[in-house]
Design a protein around this motif. Structure first.
Motif, short mmCIF file in Angstrom:
data_model
loop_
_atom_site.label_atom_id
_atom_site.label_comp_id
_atom_site.label_asym_id
_atom_site.label_seq_id
_atom_site.Cartn_x
_atom_site.Cartn_y
_atom_site.Cartn_z
N ARG A 75 0.85 -1.18 0.00
CA ARG A 75 0.00 0.00 0.00
C ARG A 75 0.89 1.24 0.00
O ARG A 75 1.92 1.27 0.67
CB ARG A 75 -0.89 0.04 1.25
CG ARG A 75 -1.68 -1.20 1.48
CD ARG A 75 -2.89 -1.23 0.61
NE ARG A 75 -3.61 -2.49 0.83
CZ ARG A 75 -4.75 -2.74 0.30
NH1 ARG A 75 -5.32 -1.88 -0.49
NH2 ARG A 75 -5.34 -3.90 0.52
N GLU B 208 2.26 4.89 1.02
CA GLU B 208 2.24 5.68 2.25
C GLU B 208 1.49 6.98 1.96
O GLU B 208 1.74 7.65 0.96
CB GLU B 208 3.66 6.00 2.71
CG GLU B 208 4.37 4.82 3.33
CD GLU B 208 3.74 4.40 4.65
OE1 GLU B 208 3.32 5.29 5.42
OE2 GLU B 208 3.65 3.20 4.89
N PRO C 279 0.90 10.73 3.23
CA PRO C 279 1.47 11.70 4.17
C PRO C 279 0.38 12.34 5.03
O PRO C 279 -0.78 12.46 4.62
CB PRO C 279 2.13 12.76 3.27
CG PRO C 279 1.66 12.49 1.89
CD PRO C 279 1.08 11.12 1.85
#
Length: 68
Positions: free
Chosen positions: A41, A43, A45
């Motif tokens: 998956r 990331e 932020p």
């Protein structure tokens, strides 16, 4: 369960739209990752998460009725 006439051996599930309780939900597992899921998956932020939350809050605000 029914046997599919197109593919023998494949089981079908019939769901009644009038059934008010069509299935069970395990609330303890909601929001958690499935340990059997190995797909990578991306990331996300924290800034993107906050922007999305702000947009959703604005949409909810627009949807609520204003009292006269």
């Amino acid at each position: 369960m029914n046997e599919s006439p197109d593919t023998p051996g494949t089981r079908l599930v019939t769901i009644l739209a009038s059934d008010p309780n069509p299935g069970r939900v395990d609330r303890g597992r909601m929001g958690r990752r499935n340990p059997a899921d190995t797909e990578l998956r991306p990331e996300v932020p924290p800034e993107d998460i906050e922007v999305t939350r702000a947009e959703l809050a604005e949409l909810r605000r627009r949807m609520t009725r204003k009292s006269a």
